[in-house]
Design an enzyme around this catalytic site. Structure first.
Site, mmCIF file in Angstrom:
data_model
loop_
_atom_site.group_PDB
_atom_site.id
_atom_site.type_symbol
_atom_site.label_atom_id
_atom_site.label_comp_id
_atom_site.label_asym_id
_atom_site.label_seq_id
_atom_site.Cartn_x
_atom_site.Cartn_y
_atom_site.Cartn_z
ATOM 1 N N SER A 1 0.754 -1.040 0.050
ATOM 2 C CA SER A 1 0.132 0.055 -0.002
ATOM 3 C C SER A 1 1.030 1.109 -0.133
ATOM 4 C CB SER A 1 -0.814 0.031 1.159
ATOM 5 O OG SER A 1 0.141 0.076 2.356
ATOM 6 N N GLY B 1 1.843 2.044 3.513
ATOM 7 C CA GLY B 1 3.067 1.150 3.926
ATOM 8 C C GLY B 1 4.263 1.391 3.491
ATOM 9 N N GLY B 2 4.151 1.848 2.002
ATOM 10 C CA GLY B 2 5.617 2.074 1.374
ATOM 11 C C GLY B 2 6.183 3.472 1.929
ATOM 12 N N GLU C 1 6.685 -0.319 -4.825
ATOM 13 C CA GLU C 1 5.862 -0.489 -5.760
ATOM 14 C C GLU C 1 4.435 -0.382 -4.849
ATOM 15 O OE1 GLU C 1 2.665 -1.747 -6.809
ATOM 16 O OE2 GLU C 1 3.577 -3.439 -7.851
ATOM 17 N N CYS D 1 -2.106 -5.114 -8.557
ATOM 18 C CA CYS D 1 -1.643 -3.746 -8.459
ATOM 19 C C CYS D 1 -2.053 -3.193 -10.031
ATOM 20 C CB CYS D 1 -0.269 -3.517 -7.886
ATOM 21 S SG CYS D 1 0.705 -4.933 -8.414
ATOM 22 N N GLU E 1 -7.279 4.449 -5.633
ATOM 23 C CA GLU E 1 -7.532 3.339 -5.700
ATOM 24 C C GLU E 1 -8.822 2.564 -4.807
ATOM 25 O OE1 GLU E 1 -4.004 1.048 -5.089
ATOM 26 O OE2 GLU E 1 -4.836 -0.941 -6.492
#
Lengths: 482, 482
Positions: free
Chosen positions: A200, A203-204, A223, A260, A347
């Site tokens: 996510s 998170g990233g 990513e 994704c 998203e």
């Protein structure tokens, strides 16, 4: 032992293995990767059954995903044997210039955070792990909390492969997830030289933030997915709207939309053809067979976000599958309402897509341009569509890592010409891909050797081209000796 | 108009030019770069004289630096004409795989912050500007406050070249320095897609910090220099200590030590030969002819840091040139005292080097390992030295972007095999070089085209290899058509 102590011991061990692994023979690394693949195959139905239990994905999908995973491992093995990936460059001495030779070298220990939606191909022995091991970097994987037993099984396979191949201790290590702090300590540890993450945006970005707070910032390749806009253009939708609708319905609902590259947005210009397309698409979606999602958290998140979106001003449902498991759905909204509500640009992770009906070409361009960076942008188009609106292709090229013409974005081929990445927020660094042989570049840096005698140079850079690799010699590509 | 408004207008203009420049013909970009070179030459002695006044560098050095600058511009022009730099990869359709083609595309507008110590080669029309323009990125240069008139003259040359070549407005723009905020606004502006910087650690990290604070972080390539350790090993110093001392003295004092590759640290193992080496080096340094430094700030900073270092515990002067302008100096310190004082590990920007006399091989390895990332690491060594201490080469490879054997680090050849960069804090991203054709990779990202018909593809990716470039076709390098 505290989590921090456990991470510390793990990373110290990875650091201790870094030099030996970085300097290991390509053949050893290749055999290790191949043996991991064999060991994963030897786990046979235990691995598939365990992953099925933990992820709700079905047998066919997971069997396919294992093939993708072992295929990736063998692809990097082939890359290592072929050898040109080190990008050797040699400039022989000239008047004022000393002899100078350069090749890629490993960054050092890499921390890998796998994806929940790819329990095999982008998790413990997935693309990040395979490419980092190939690069010569020790890898520490943090098990994904959504599939801990699958991760453990794969880690066991890797450990057995390491034993078989006499790979040094510390080259691969697996940490059970013990909550958020495990990740934080991994990224902050002085021995960690790079981070690979798939998941996510939140998170990233958290991991990216930790990496930047270090006294010595390190690269994080995250990513983080995207909404993958799909333009359904006028001539195309008029000529073959029904066929396109069927294909798109398949892409939207594939694997319960948990890719994704799932096309979460569609855009077109208002016309009879587009209205009919939405109707047909809605019918297809209504017939979709819903299945349980990866885990409870993703499911709850999808249901909430879907309800929010469907409750937004000007959003109209075009089709929804029967309730039960979370249902697949498509909806539409006018370009005006879309442009006024940035939440609709985000998203909704799951089997949902929103069609933006624009009033004209200018609004379509504006709607596409309003989006952030994307992994993909797809165009359903006849030649006349592209001639009429050349700016769409320009915007797509600026926004996305991959542009798909008359096709769907799901299905990410593992091939050298693949770009799986894209401008922020699709990834934290658009200059790299997470899929294909060039994914290895995330974990290496060039090092130059000046004025070295032949015997002190790495094999790849000696006068005699011992490995028969492509080298840039005095600015010309050649496989010859010097 | 406020600074922020000025930056805003400038970056909007750069953003507006991005698409056209990114899609411009390689021949146009090549001609533009060549014409910039010609226009810089046409400025003749005015440019050299102005730079001399502003930087205190002498005529020979600046004439040489202009040749380096025009050489770089022409090198990128040649790279564009040859064309393979786009790294085209083509995977033709197979059973389950669609046709997929990939090449580099420009990131968008780049903000360039030039170096004070290279008023031509790493400033307004320097390496960052040349590589970014070649990549297809519009460039905005902030003039360096230490040489505003030189920067203005070069900007004029670039503007004339843009006129001559019909380069779109906004492809190159020049901002006068109006203090720190100019830089901050440039990095923070939404249109800015990447940043190039050459200078101090504090300057580079400030810009890096701004880039990370953006809602959409952007890459910053900051080359922040380093202390460039030079190992003087036992056999080498015994056999040819006097010759090495002479060469090193030249490197330490070259251009008043104002190179990012200046060897600010030396290390060796205590022995008669090393003691004699220090003595001879001290004599050479004592005879150096000091000259004024680049500007008052650098000069003051050097004098202060030198005094601090010379006043540190256990540091002994080995030789110092006559006072007047800031003087060149060398000193020595024991390995024990060096390891206890991290301040001694830092760069003293100027004609100074500190020899660390280690008690044994283990301490030498420890001292080298105590350093942060470096642009370069040099070893004066006989084969026996390297056989006795193989760990030194390993540490060097881990620490530095370039390893020099029996030579000095100053003199950065502009060649494909050059790595000018290195692990943090030498640069913010060790995966890239700031010198040579591969410096262009800092400003590009791959984009893939899936299922495109031939006529819709960029020339570089069509079946017919129109530009005759090297392409990775189905994983094999070739210049053939498909």
């Amino acid at each position: 032992m505290t989590i921090q102590e456990k991470v510390n011991i793990t990373m110290q061990r990875a650091g201790a293995a870094a030099e030996a692994w970085s300097q290991s023979a390509p053949e050893l690394r290749a055999r290790f990767l191949e043996t991991i693949a064999t060991e994963m195959e030897a786990l046979d139905s235990i691995l598939i059954q365990t992953a099925m239990q933990e992820t709700n994905l079905d047998e066919a999908r997971l069997t396919g995903e294992r093939m993708r995973t072992t295929g990736q491992l063998r692809m990097y093995a082939a890359m290592l044997r072929e050898g040109s990936w080190v990008e050797a460059a040699i400039d022989t001495a000239q008047e004022a210039r000393p002899d100078l030779r350069k090749m890629y070298t490993a960054l050092g220990p890499v921390a890998v955070f796998g994806a929940s939606n790819f329990p095999l191909a982008y998790s413990t022995a997935g693309g990040d792990t395979a490419s980092a091991l190939a690069a010569g970097c020790p890898v520490v994987v943090k098990a994904h909390p959504a599939h801990p037993r699958t991760s453990m099984l794969v880690a066991g396979a890797i450990d057995r492969a390491a034993d078989t191949c006499d790979v040094p201790t510390g080259v691969f290590q697996h940490l059970e997830d013990e909550g958020f702090d495990t990740g934080k300590y991994l990224v902050m540890h002085p021995q960690t030289r790079a981070v690979g993450f798939t998941g996510s945006l939140s998170g990233g970005m958290a991991l990216h933030g930790y990496a930047q707070q270090r006294p010595d910032p390190i690269p994080v390749f995250a990513e983080m997915g995207s909404v993958n806009p799909m333009l359904v253009l006028t001539e195309a939708v008029s000529k073959r709207g029904e066929a396109i609708a069927q294909t798109c319905a398949g892409s939207i609902t594939l694997g319960m939309g948990q890719f994704c590259t799932n096309p979460g947005l569609m855009m077109g210009i208002d016309c009879m053809g587009l209205r009919h397309f939405i109707e047909v698409l809605g019918q297809h979606i209504a017939q979709a067979k819903p299945a349980p999602m990866l885990h409870e958290g993703i499911s709850r998140n999808y249901v909430e976000k879907l309800a929010q979106t469907l409750g937004s001003k000007g959003v109209y449902l075009a089709g929804q599958s029967d309730a039960g498991a979370p249902s697949a759905a498509v909806a539409w909204v006018s370009g005006d309402d879309f442009l006024q509500n940035p939440h609709l640009h985000e998203e909704v992770f799951g089997p949902f897509s929103l069609m933006v009906i624009c009033k004209d070409a200018a609004q379509l361009a504006q709607a596409l341009d309003a989006l952030g960076g994307q992994l993909t942008c797809s165009l359903w188009a006849e030649p006349e569509d592209l001639q009429a609106m050349p700016e769409l292709m320009s915007i797509a090229r600026r926004k996305a890592g991959r542009i798909v013409l008359n096709g769907v974005p799901t299905g990410v081929a593992v091939a050298p010409a693949m770009t799986h990445g894209g401008p922020f927020p699709a990834s934290t660094d658009s200059r790299f891909t997470a899929v294909g042989i060039h994914a290895v570049r995330r974990w290496v840096r060039p090092v130059s050797f000046q004025n070295f005698s032949d015997e002190l140079l790495p094999d790849e850079l000696k006068n005699k081209n011992l490995r028969g690799i492509w080298r840039l010699v005095n600015n010309s590509w050649t496989r010859d000796d010097i």
